[in-house]
Structures are given as C-alpha cells and as structure tokens.
Design a protein around this motif. Sequence first.
Motif, short mmCIF file in Angstrom:
data_model
loop_
_atom_site.label_atom_id
_atom_site.label_comp_id
_atom_site.label_asym_id
_atom_site.label_seq_id
_atom_site.Cartn_x
_atom_site.Cartn_y
_atom_site.Cartn_z
N SER A 192 -14.34 -67.60 -4.07
CA SER A 192 -14.76 -68.77 -3.30
C SER A 192 -13.90 -69.99 -3.59
CB SER A 192 -16.24 -69.09 -3.60
OG SER A 192 -16.41 -69.44 -4.97
N LEU A 193 -13.21 -69.98 -4.73
CA LEU A 193 -12.31 -71.09 -5.05
C LEU A 193 -10.99 -71.01 -4.29
CD1 LEU A 193 -12.81 -71.29 -8.93
CD2 LEU A 193 -13.70 -72.87 -7.21
N GLY A 194 -10.68 -69.79 -3.77
CA GLY A 194 -9.46 -69.64 -2.99
C GLY A 194 -8.42 -68.73 -3.60
N LEU A 195 -8.82 -67.90 -4.58
CA LEU A 195 -7.90 -66.97 -5.21
C LEU A 195 -8.46 -65.56 -5.06
CD1 LEU A 195 -6.11 -67.43 -8.62
CD2 LEU A 195 -7.16 -65.25 -8.05
N VAL A 196 -7.69 -64.68 -4.42
CA VAL A 196 -8.13 -63.29 -4.21
C VAL A 196 -7.04 -62.34 -4.67
CG1 VAL A 196 -9.68 -63.82 -2.30
CG2 VAL A 196 -7.29 -63.29 -1.83
N LEU A 230 -11.83 -53.16 11.85
CA LEU A 230 -12.48 -54.46 12.05
C LEU A 230 -13.65 -54.64 11.10
CD1 LEU A 230 -12.70 -57.08 13.76
CD2 LEU A 230 -14.30 -55.82 15.23
N ASP A 231 -14.49 -53.62 10.96
CA ASP A 231 -15.66 -53.72 10.08
C ASP A 231 -15.26 -53.84 8.62
OD1 ASP A 231 -17.51 -53.72 12.12
OD2 ASP A 231 -17.80 -51.55 12.10
N ASN A 232 -14.16 -53.21 8.22
CA ASN A 232 -13.68 -53.36 6.85
C ASN A 232 -13.31 -54.81 6.57
OD1 ASN A 232 -13.11 -50.92 4.86
ND2 ASN A 232 -12.97 -50.10 6.94
N LEU A 233 -12.71 -55.47 7.57
CA LEU A 233 -12.36 -56.88 7.39
C LEU A 233 -13.61 -57.75 7.33
CD1 LEU A 233 -9.48 -55.88 8.04
CD2 LEU A 233 -9.17 -57.97 9.38
N LEU A 234 -14.58 -57.44 8.17
CA LEU A 234 -15.81 -58.24 8.19
C LEU A 234 -16.55 -58.15 6.86
CD1 LEU A 234 -17.11 -57.51 11.81
CD2 LEU A 234 -15.93 -59.56 10.96
N LEU A 235 -16.50 -56.99 6.21
CA LEU A 235 -17.12 -56.86 4.90
C LEU A 235 -16.42 -57.76 3.88
CD1 LEU A 235 -17.81 -53.02 4.51
CD2 LEU A 235 -19.48 -54.86 4.73
N TYR A 251 -1.01 -44.57 4.99
CA TYR A 251 -1.13 -45.43 3.81
C TYR A 251 -0.60 -46.82 4.10
CZ TYR A 251 -1.68 -46.23 -1.20
OH TYR A 251 -2.09 -46.70 -2.43
N GLY A 252 0.44 -46.91 4.92
CA GLY A 252 1.00 -48.20 5.29
C GLY A 252 -0.01 -49.06 6.03
N VAL A 253 -0.78 -48.45 6.94
CA VAL A 253 -1.81 -49.18 7.67
C VAL A 253 -2.92 -49.62 6.73
CG1 VAL A 253 -3.66 -48.95 9.39
CG2 VAL A 253 -1.36 -48.10 9.91
N LEU A 254 -3.32 -48.74 5.81
CA LEU A 254 -4.39 -49.09 4.88
C LEU A 254 -3.99 -50.24 3.97
CD1 LEU A 254 -5.78 -45.57 3.87
CD2 LEU A 254 -6.62 -47.15 5.61
N LYS A 255 -2.71 -50.30 3.59
CA LYS A 255 -2.22 -51.43 2.80
C LYS A 255 -2.37 -52.72 3.59
CE LYS A 255 -0.37 -49.95 -1.19
NZ LYS A 255 -0.57 -50.59 -2.51
N LYS A 256 -2.09 -52.66 4.89
CA LYS A 256 -2.24 -53.85 5.73
C LYS A 256 -3.71 -54.24 5.87
CE LYS A 256 1.93 -53.64 8.59
NZ LYS A 256 2.46 -53.62 9.97
N VAL A 257 -4.58 -53.24 5.95
CA VAL A 257 -6.02 -53.53 6.05
C VAL A 257 -6.49 -54.26 4.79
CG1 VAL A 257 -8.32 -52.50 6.13
CG2 VAL A 257 -6.50 -51.62 7.61
N ALA A 294 -5.19 -57.71 4.96
CA ALA A 294 -5.91 -58.45 5.99
C ALA A 294 -7.29 -58.88 5.49
CB ALA A 294 -6.06 -57.58 7.24
N ARG A 295 -7.92 -58.02 4.71
CA ARG A 295 -9.25 -58.34 4.18
C ARG A 295 -9.22 -59.55 3.25
NH1 ARG A 295 -11.95 -53.12 2.11
NH2 ARG A 295 -10.36 -53.38 0.49
N THR A 296 -8.14 -59.68 2.47
CA THR A 296 -8.04 -60.86 1.60
C THR A 296 -7.89 -62.13 2.43
OG1 THR A 296 -5.60 -60.81 1.37
CG2 THR A 296 -6.88 -59.46 -0.16
N LEU A 297 -7.23 -62.04 3.58
CA LEU A 297 -7.02 -63.22 4.42
C LEU A 297 -8.31 -63.73 5.04
CD1 LEU A 297 -3.70 -62.13 6.17
CD2 LEU A 297 -3.96 -63.92 4.44
#
Length: 274
Positions: free
Chosen positions: A93-97, A112-117, A170-176, A179-182
């Motif tokens: 929550s401070l801005g470090l992931v 999409l749902d993985n990002l929403l989680l 695996y390349g796509v999963l790395k992007k996911v 993306a989730r951190t963003l």
Amino acid sequence: MSSQMNALLREKEILKVSNLSISFGGLKAVDDISFLVHEKEIFGLIGPNGAGKTSVFNCITQFYRPDGGEILFRTNRGEVVDLVGKKVHDIISLGLVRTFQNVEVIRELSLLDNLLLGAHTEYKSSVISQILRLPNAKRDEREMAARAEEILEVLGILNLRDVPAGGQSYGVLKKVELARTLMTKPRIIILDEPAAGLDDGETLQFAETIKQIRDRYNLAILLVEHDMRLVMGICDRVCAINFGRYLACDIPAEIQKNKHVQEAYLGEEESDVD
C-alpha cells in the motif's frame, strides 16, 4: 519526525538502503550493504549464487526482519518512511511491490481476473458493499477492470484477457505477473530474476517490456538477474555484491570493467558481457 525523515532522502531519490545486515544461524547473509535507487531508474543487483541478493530483497519487503540497518522509501504520498518493522501487506500500500522467481498465477482464472485479484488493496468499497453488490462496489469493479485492460494492452496481451492463465506460454505468464504488480500503482517494482525460464527471444522482448513500463508508468525498477546481457542492456546502474558484502555500484560499462566484480561474479562469463 516526518520532516526529519523527508530530509534523509534527496529529491529524485526513492529508495535508500543503509548498512543493511542479517544473519542466519551465525552466517552473515547480508553484511553492511548500502545502495540508493533514484526515481524512474532501472537498478540491478548482481552477484553469484549465495551472494545475498534475494535476502536483500526479502529485507526490503520485510519478509525478513534485518538485524541492523535502515531502509528509507518515498511512498505514493511523497512521505519518507523506514520500511524496517512494517508489516508485509502494508509495504504494498506504500507503493512498493515485488515479483518472485516462480510465477504465481491462478491457472483456472482468466488473465483479466488474475489482474483484478492483484488489485484487492486498491478497492475503496467495503467487503460488505462488495458482497451486496452496492453501487460503490460496482463502480470499483468497473474502474479496476478498465485499469486491467489498459495494462494488458500496454503489455500486448489484451487479446488474451478472457483466456485462462493455464496453458499460456511462460513469456505471457511473466507479463501477467508484471501486469498484476502495476494494478497497485507502485512507485517501485522489485523483480526477482525476471528472465528465469525465458528463451533468448523472450528475454529480449521482456527487456523491452521492462523499459516500456518504466517509461509509461514513471516508476523505478530494482531487479536481481543472472542474465548479464539483460542486466547490462537495460540497467541505468548496477550494484554488485558477494558473500553478502558490497563490491561496487556504477553504470554497467564500469561494472563490466571492475576487477573485483569480474573475479567474484563474471569469471569465465566476462567475455559474454563485453
């Protein structure tokens, strides 16, 4: 106290690690290490296996509590805090992931749902509101979905938004995972061996992705990586450590020429990074 803390980080400085140390069973995993990361900087931390790189990361994110030292961080609100002693979930929550060496996604859920989680800390509505599907909860969902789609588009995988994560390359999963951190609107992302498991082509593509998100989202990136071509190709500065101790911190070209770094880390790989 707040003004005193703010004075400890200069303008454009976002993370300052000072005299960090931690021991396990009498073994010094991290021994009085210090370094500084600037805003919008891609900063590499390198060293041979067992050098203490992941221990440094775990101390920064408070998975480990260091025995000594200070970790100053400029939060999303512009306040400077010492991360030592903070709870792990508060760090986000401070801005470090951070990401981990092993990709962690829920394979049955869509991208999409993985990002929403990953955005659960960003919801403004209460749990009750979400259960009852009240208007403020629905508004949260629309905003988070729009943010997730925008991030997927930036990373070039929006066309896969509704596809289950399981079965993706695996390349796509790395992007996911990235993306989730963003989704949490971070000021700095810590990447633990982001190129692990990627082939040469995927590594080059992922390097461009890292630079792209740095520029697009105005954030800093701190990474540990064994692929020296990736490190030397994208990092603004590199810090080298060995046996938990600081060796050198400089721009990649100078790190490549540093005798102590070559002896401790590069060795026979020296010719691979010239």
